[in-house]
Scaffold this active site. Sequence first.
Site, PDB file in Angstrom:
ATOM      1  N   SER A 105     -11.312  -1.479   2.335  1.00 56.76           N
ATOM      2  CA  SER A 105     -10.692  -1.601   3.721  1.00 56.76           C
ATOM      3  C   SER A 105     -10.171  -0.358   4.094  1.00 56.76           C
ATOM      4  O   SER A 105      -9.742   0.563   3.600  1.00 56.76           O
ATOM      5  CB  SER A 105      -9.158  -2.312   3.567  1.00 56.76           C
ATOM      6  OG  SER A 105      -9.244  -3.639   2.870  1.00 56.76           O
ATOM      7  N   ARG A 144       0.865  -1.254  -0.074  1.00 56.33           N
ATOM      8  CA  ARG A 144       0.068   0.141   0.108  1.00 56.33           C
ATOM      9  C   ARG A 144       0.915   1.322  -0.035  1.00 56.33           C
ATOM     10  O   ARG A 144       0.484   2.337   0.670  1.00 56.33           O
ATOM     11  CB  ARG A 144      -0.870   0.179   1.252  1.00 56.33           C
ATOM     12  CG  ARG A 144      -1.951  -1.195   1.191  1.00 56.33           C
ATOM     13  CD  ARG A 144      -2.975  -0.885   0.223  1.00 56.33           C
ATOM     14  NE  ARG A 144      -4.202  -1.827   0.389  1.00 56.33           N
ATOM     15  CZ  ARG A 144      -3.976  -2.985  -0.046  1.00 56.33           C
ATOM     16  NH1 ARG A 144      -3.234  -3.596  -0.672  1.00 56.33           N
ATOM     17  NH2 ARG A 144      -5.524  -3.919   0.049  1.00 56.33           N
ATOM     18  N   GLU A 176      -6.492   3.725   5.998  1.00 58.96           N
ATOM     19  CA  GLU A 176      -6.037   3.682   4.589  1.00 58.96           C
ATOM     20  C   GLU A 176      -6.350   4.757   3.701  1.00 58.96           C
ATOM     21  O   GLU A 176      -5.584   5.196   2.843  1.00 58.96           O
ATOM     22  CB  GLU A 176      -6.471   2.458   3.900  1.00 58.96           C
ATOM     23  CG  GLU A 176      -5.572   1.698   2.853  1.00 58.96           C
ATOM     24  CD  GLU A 176      -6.118   0.484   2.095  1.00 58.96           C
ATOM     25  OE1 GLU A 176      -7.326   0.555   1.488  1.00 58.96           O
ATOM     26  OE2 GLU A 176      -5.505  -0.474   2.328  1.00 58.96           O
TER      27      GLU A 176
HETATM   28  N1  EPU Z   1     -11.118 -11.123   9.827  1.00 56.12           N
HETATM   29  C1  EPU Z   1     -12.000 -11.366  10.920  1.00 56.12           C
HETATM   30  N2  EPU Z   1     -12.990 -10.604  11.037  1.00 56.12           N
HETATM   31  C2  EPU Z   1     -13.518  -9.679  10.020  1.00 56.12           C
HETATM   32  C3  EPU Z   1     -12.551  -9.603   8.929  1.00 56.12           C
HETATM   33  C4  EPU Z   1     -11.421 -10.460   8.943  1.00 56.12           C
HETATM   34  O1  EPU Z   1     -11.916 -12.268  11.703  1.00 56.12           O
HETATM   35  O2  EPU Z   1     -14.723  -9.068  10.171  1.00 56.12           O
HETATM   36  C5  EPU Z   1     -10.145 -12.319   9.597  1.00 56.12           C
HETATM   37  C6  EPU Z   1     -10.361 -13.193   8.463  1.00 56.12           C
HETATM   38  O3  EPU Z   1     -11.077 -14.187   9.019  1.00 56.12           O
HETATM   39  C7  EPU Z   1      -9.127 -13.561   7.896  1.00 56.12           C
HETATM   40  C8  EPU Z   1      -8.260 -12.134   8.367  1.00 56.12           C
HETATM   41  O4  EPU Z   1      -9.037 -11.332   9.016  1.00 56.12           O
HETATM   42  O5  EPU Z   1      -8.273 -14.601   8.590  1.00 56.12           O
HETATM   43  C9  EPU Z   1      -8.072 -11.155   7.027  1.00 56.12           C
HETATM   44  O6  EPU Z   1      -9.323 -10.994   6.270  1.00 56.12           O
HETATM   45  P1  EPU Z   1      -9.463 -11.050   4.667  1.00 56.12           P
HETATM   46  O7  EPU Z   1      -8.685 -12.068   4.080  1.00 56.12           O
HETATM   47  O8  EPU Z   1     -10.858 -10.993   4.537  1.00 56.12           O
HETATM   48  O9  EPU Z   1      -8.916  -9.600   4.112  1.00 56.12           O
HETATM   49  P2  EPU Z   1      -7.900  -8.773   4.701  1.00 56.12           P
HETATM   50  O10 EPU Z   1      -6.509  -9.283   4.996  1.00 56.12           O
HETATM   51  O11 EPU Z   1      -8.377  -7.909   5.778  1.00 56.12           O
HETATM   52  C10 EPU Z   1      -6.866  -7.706   2.524  1.00 56.12           C
HETATM   53  C11 EPU Z   1      -6.991  -6.295   1.719  1.00 56.12           C
HETATM   54  C12 EPU Z   1      -8.096  -6.102   0.981  1.00 56.12           C
HETATM   55  C13 EPU Z   1      -7.988  -7.408  -0.030  1.00 56.12           C
HETATM   56  C14 EPU Z   1      -7.766  -8.721   0.870  1.00 56.12           C
HETATM   57  C15 EPU Z   1      -7.697  -9.797  -0.237  1.00 56.12           C
HETATM   58  C16 EPU Z   1      -5.728  -4.574   3.256  1.00 56.12           C
HETATM   59  C17 EPU Z   1      -5.897  -3.556   4.234  1.00 56.12           C
HETATM   60  N3  EPU Z   1      -6.790  -5.131   2.820  1.00 56.12           N
HETATM   61  O12 EPU Z   1      -7.746  -7.632   3.485  1.00 56.12           O
HETATM   62  O13 EPU Z   1      -8.105  -4.975   0.324  1.00 56.12           O
HETATM   63  O14 EPU Z   1      -9.013  -7.384  -0.820  1.00 56.12           O
HETATM   64  O15 EPU Z   1      -6.884  -8.711   1.474  1.00 56.12           O
HETATM   65  O16 EPU Z   1      -6.614 -10.074  -0.598  1.00 56.12           O
HETATM   66  O17 EPU Z   1      -4.779  -5.034   3.053  1.00 56.12           O
HETATM   67  C18 EPU Z   1      -8.891  -2.755   0.129  1.00 56.12           C
HETATM   68  O18 EPU Z   1      -7.821  -2.456   0.072  1.00 56.12           O
HETATM   69  O19 EPU Z   1      -9.841  -1.864  -0.274  1.00 56.12           O
HETATM   70  C19 EPU Z   1      -9.224  -4.222   0.199  1.00 56.12           C
HETATM   71  C20 EPU Z   1     -10.322  -4.649   0.249  1.00 56.12           C
END
Ligand code: EPU
Length: 344
Positions: A233, A164, A329
């Site tokens: 996010s 990012r 973000e």
């Molecule tokens: N989780 C929870 N509760 C929640 C949400 C998530 O426990 O309410 C846990 C999930 O179970 C999982 C972990 O947190 O184990 C990570 O969640 P997830 O894979 O859904 O996505 P993320 O890591 O939170 C990132 C990017 C997203 C991207 C996804 C998929 C960032 C800040 N966000 O999210 O990017 O789509 O990975 O690669 O890096 C964006 O930037 O707008 C965006 C959507």
Amino acid sequence: MNIQQQVQLRPFNTLNLDAIASHYVKIHSTDDVVDAIHFAQTQQLNILILSGGSNMLLPQQLHALVMHMDIQGIEFLAEDELTKTIKVGAGQVWHDFVLWTTDQQLYGLQNLALIPGLVGASPVQNIGAYGVEVGEFIESVDVYDRHLNQFTTIQMEDCDFAYRHSIFKTNPNRYVISHVVFKLLKTPDLKMNYGDLKTAMMDELTAKNLQEQVIRIRQSKLPDPQEFPNVGSFFKNPIISEHDLQKIMIDAPSIPHYPQNHGCVKIAAGWLIDQSGWKGKKLAQVGMFDKQALVLVNYADATLKEVQATYHAVQHDVFKKFNILLEPEPVLFNEVGLIQSHLS
Ligand code: EPU
């Protein structure tokens, strides 16, 4: 060039914030970029570059020139045995461009389907999802450099891409991105070892099927901005030391974490917010989404102040529980169109 005054930016920002711009212009060409910058200089206005409006927080009154990027066009530049190089206008819609690459049998961007916004914004925060970051497929970025007062091309090695992050983020008022040059693969190199994709069911492993799975997963978790205005996010996933992770794991052994370089780990902000009781919780008309706690939603006609009240409360509660300060973000703008620190 048609400069308009007192323009409502609500339709142009996906959080649906009420924001009136004193000056607004649509940019269709590189000539428009030069003319608009000249106009801003003569009127002593700051410039705010508006792309898809999917990563910004705007104040209600904005005294600045908003340059709304709408440079179109896709041009093939070069080809070798393994890759094709294409130049894309900053105003092309990102998702449509990804679909187009798949139809053209060009590979690399499939994991980034359905990310909101326009092509010109993609290098700024080096958009990423499901184990792919756009910087891996960018060859160079065409910009107007406001320090040098000329158009120039920045090669990928000089973009300083990281999670990012890019030089466009560290020098927010310097560059106006007009085009992005991508180098895409002619044979698929499908990446499906990230989280939800690992377990996704596919009849046959093709780039098109992978893209469809990404779209399906995003649609099942992330709210449609048309229905629930949001900026994706809302917080970055914090990167902490292995040592700090061990301390958190004493009480929370299930915390999702992903190893990084230099003995660091990335932890899931969505999980921290969820564990702090904010999943599906609202403060007035602004809350964290019930299917994905990382996404902040404007449920009615909230102002920036109300949005800030909610995310400050989330930061406070997460900090109290885990001693981690979540970093928002989206980019925060002040009343004269300059980027402001979230800490001030
Ligand atoms: N989780 C929870 N509760 C929640 C949400 C998530 O426990 O309410 C846990 C999930 O179970 C999982 C972990 O947190 O184990 C990570 O969640 P997830 O894979 O859904 O996505 P993320 O890591 O939170 C990132 C990017 C997203 C991207 C996804 C998929 C960032 C800040 N966000 O999210 O990017 O789509 O990975 O690669 O890096 C964006 O930037 O707008 C965006 C959507």
